[in-house]
Write a protein that holds these residues in place. Structure first.
Motif, short mmCIF file in Angstrom:
data_model
loop_
_atom_site.label_atom_id
_atom_site.label_comp_id
_atom_site.label_asym_id
_atom_site.label_seq_id
_atom_site.Cartn_x
_atom_site.Cartn_y
_atom_site.Cartn_z
N GLY A 1 0.80 -1.20 0.00
CA GLY A 1 0.00 0.00 0.00
C GLY A 1 0.84 1.25 0.00
O GLY A 1 2.05 1.23 0.20
N TRP A 2 0.17 2.35 -0.27
CA TRP A 2 0.81 3.65 -0.09
C TRP A 2 -0.20 4.68 0.39
O TRP A 2 -1.40 4.60 0.11
CB TRP A 2 1.56 4.13 -1.32
CG TRP A 2 0.96 4.14 -2.69
CD1 TRP A 2 1.37 3.36 -3.74
CD2 TRP A 2 -0.05 5.01 -3.24
NE1 TRP A 2 0.67 3.68 -4.88
CE2 TRP A 2 -0.21 4.69 -4.61
CE3 TRP A 2 -0.85 6.03 -2.71
CZ2 TRP A 2 -1.13 5.33 -5.45
CZ3 TRP A 2 -1.77 6.67 -3.54
CH2 TRP A 2 -1.90 6.32 -4.88
N LEU A 3 0.33 5.63 1.13
CA LEU A 3 -0.44 6.77 1.61
C LEU A 3 -0.15 7.95 0.71
O LEU A 3 1.01 8.35 0.56
CB LEU A 3 -0.07 7.10 3.06
CG LEU A 3 -0.79 8.31 3.64
CD1 LEU A 3 -2.22 7.94 4.02
CD2 LEU A 3 -0.05 8.86 4.85
N SER A 4 -1.19 8.51 0.11
CA SER A 4 -0.99 9.66 -0.76
C SER A 4 -0.71 10.91 0.07
O SER A 4 -1.35 11.16 1.09
CB SER A 4 -2.22 9.89 -1.63
OG SER A 4 -2.00 10.97 -2.51
N ILE A 5 0.29 11.69 -0.39
CA ILE A 5 0.58 12.98 0.24
C ILE A 5 0.48 14.10 -0.79
O ILE A 5 1.04 15.18 -0.62
CB ILE A 5 1.94 12.97 0.97
CG1 ILE A 5 3.06 12.48 0.04
CG2 ILE A 5 1.87 12.11 2.21
CD1 ILE A 5 4.46 12.53 0.68
N SER A 6 -0.26 13.81 -1.88
CA SER A 6 -0.52 14.83 -2.90
C SER A 6 -1.83 14.46 -3.59
O SER A 6 -2.34 13.35 -3.45
CB SER A 6 0.62 14.91 -3.91
OG SER A 6 0.65 13.74 -4.72
N ASP A 7 -2.37 15.39 -4.35
CA ASP A 7 -3.50 15.10 -5.22
C ASP A 7 -2.96 14.47 -6.51
O ASP A 7 -2.05 15.01 -7.14
CB ASP A 7 -4.25 16.38 -5.56
CG ASP A 7 -5.01 16.95 -4.37
OD1 ASP A 7 -6.02 16.35 -3.97
OD2 ASP A 7 -4.57 17.99 -3.84
#
Length: 498
Positions: A281-287
């Motif tokens: 998984g990854w956590l988004s830190i941008s749009d």
């Protein structure tokens, strides 16, 4: 760097040792994949031919052939659905209604093997993570490595304050737990695995800039490659036995008990994951949205694995150049290979690297029935704080070119349960954390050991975060299965807790 005692845990943990000797050379994310590292495709050793023969030797050939033909029928229908729906095929969950959404979409989630969990971390908080990372990079510009080296898009960073904060965030830990509890199960109550206790796995981060075409990672599976066929790999857990018997409908991709016994890194690859990750998984830190440097997936995790495993046992009677595309893919055009006709091919598998799904040397795909040119779909638009997860066997890729106008930034954070393999990894990862070196699975070197403003152990504030990192003892729930209780006790002993 503060010692373990600087945390608020009451448990006694051994003091940090001297920096461990990293057995792996320096490198970057390209070393994990044959395609990115520039390796030329070469035939596998003859032992893989013998391995293939052994996998089907005691099974009914007719049954395996019949199962392959059933699979091709299902794939054709499902591929049409995926191509029609595109990103809409990927389930979206709301953190604010997580239990409700997991319950209502459970069947679709297990079929697709991928999901977007929206609003796990508040937008402003997640967006601030990127600012913090960029400051950390600027403060350590000459010490921070990445890929590609001349213009990094994926940084060799594991211990920044933002990464620690995200991994230990109560909302993210809660999401990890609920995903495992709702979608995974343990068929054998004696199996030494606890899906109620996440463990932390420190991975990299990405800040991909508009126009980048270097980080063009094609369709692949992580968790090894040749290991999926090897008896000392996934065979130790009998993970795929039903597939090789020609009974793939009985294969359960969500049984954590079997996975706990598997070995997914037999060849010590640079960046090859050695632990059991229930989800990547990854956590988004941008749009970021489709074609903006984001993730693509093949949203049929179980069927993709079944096809990958069976593909090396079948060959086309007539080549793709000799017949129409429809005739080439038809089940009548494919035959089982056995005996002297068997070769060592495990299409796209390279020891020490991830399983890839590339075009062949003649320009044709090695896994034609997946029709990846039309079935690899983009993850829908995501915002800072959204968490994207996919099954550990899931086929995924990244946009070949970032055609957006702003950065595509994520922190890679998987979902990993408590197992013996994972606990033993935590011991080594804990040492790497305290000394600022890369995690044991990753390329070596000094890492962040000389970085300024590298956070101390006390940055992992919550008790659950400290447990997940091996800084505090695990605690099994009151209704824990015998296997979950046993692995909790064993893990604590491995980690040095009384």
């Amino acid at each position: 760097m503060a010692s373990m005692a600087s945390t608020t845990s009451t448990a006694t943990v051994p003091p940090p040792p001297p920096p461990p000797s990293q057995g792996k050379r320096e490198g970057d994310i390209s070393d994990s994949f044959a395609s990115l590292s520039g390796l030329n495709a070469t035939p596998l050793a003859d032992r893989y031919r013998q391995l293939k023969l052994s996998l089907v030797a005691d099974h009914d050939e007719a049954q395996i052939v019949a199962s392959w033909e059933r699979l091709l029928d299902v794939l054709k229908e499902e591929n049409d659905t995926i191509a029609r729906l595109g990103p809409d095929v990927i389930p979206s969950l709301r953190f604010s209604h997580l239990d409700e959404d997991l319950q209502s979409q459970r069947s679709e989630l297990k079929k697709r093997g991928v999901a977007v969990v929206r609003g796990v971390i508040p937008r402003d908080e997640a967006r601030a993570y990127k600012d913090s990372i960029e400051q950390y990079v600027a403060e350590n510009k000459d010490k921070t490595k990445g890929f590609p080296p001349e213009n990094p898009q994926v940084y060799e960073l594991y211990w920044s304050a933002a990464q620690l904060a995200a991994r230990g965030h109560p909302n993210l830990v809660q999401t990890q737990k609920r995903l495992m509890q709702s979608l995974w199960h343990v068929s054998n109550p004696e199996a030494p695995v606890d899906i109620n206790q996440p463990t932390m796995y420190a991975d990299r981060l990405r800040i991909r800039l508009p126009g980048d075409a270097r980080f063009a990672l094609g369709p692949h599976q992580d968790g090894g490659s040749v290991e999926r066929w090897e008896p000392q790999g996934y065979g130790l857990g009998k993970v795929y036995d039903e597939v090789f018997r020609g009974q793939w409908e009985e294969y359960n991709a969500w049984d954590a008990g079997k996975r706990a016994a598997a070995v997914c890194d037999l060849h010590s690859g640079l960046g090859a994951c050695s632990v059991f990750r229930a989800f990547q998984g990854w956590l988004s830190i941008s749009d970021v949205g489709p074609r903006q440097g984001t993730l693509l997936v093949y949203p049929l995790a179980s069927l993709a694995t079944v096809y990958t495993l069976l593909r090396p046992f079948f060959a086309a009677k007539r080549s793709v150049d000799a017949v129409s595309p429809t005739e080439f893919l038809s089940k009548e055009n494919w035959q089982f290979t056995s005996g002297s006709a068997m070769n060592s091919d495990l299409q796209g598998a390279t020891p020490g690297h991830g399983q890839e799904f590339p075009d062949g040397p003649d320009g044709h795909t090695l896994h034609p029935h997946l029709e990846l040119a039309r079935t690899m779909v983009h993850v829908p638009q995501v915002a800072p704080g959204d968490f994207v997860v996919w099954h550990c066997d899931g086929i995924h890729a990244v946009d070949k070119v970032h055609n957006g106008t702003s950065d595509s930034s994520v922190m890679y954070i998987p979902v990993s349960p408590l197992t013996e393999v994972n606990a033993r990894y935590l011991v080594r990862q804990r040492e790497a954390f305290l000394t600022g070196l890369p995690g044991p699975d990753f390329p070596g070197g000094k890492g962040e050991s000389e970085h300024v403003n590298r956070p101390e152990a006390s940055a992992l504030g919550s008790e659950e975060a400290r447990q997940a990192m091996g800084l505090a003892p695990f605690v099994a729930g009151k209704d824990a299965s015998p296997g979950a209780q046993a692995i909790t006790n064993k893990a604590n002993a491995i980690l040095g807790f009384p």
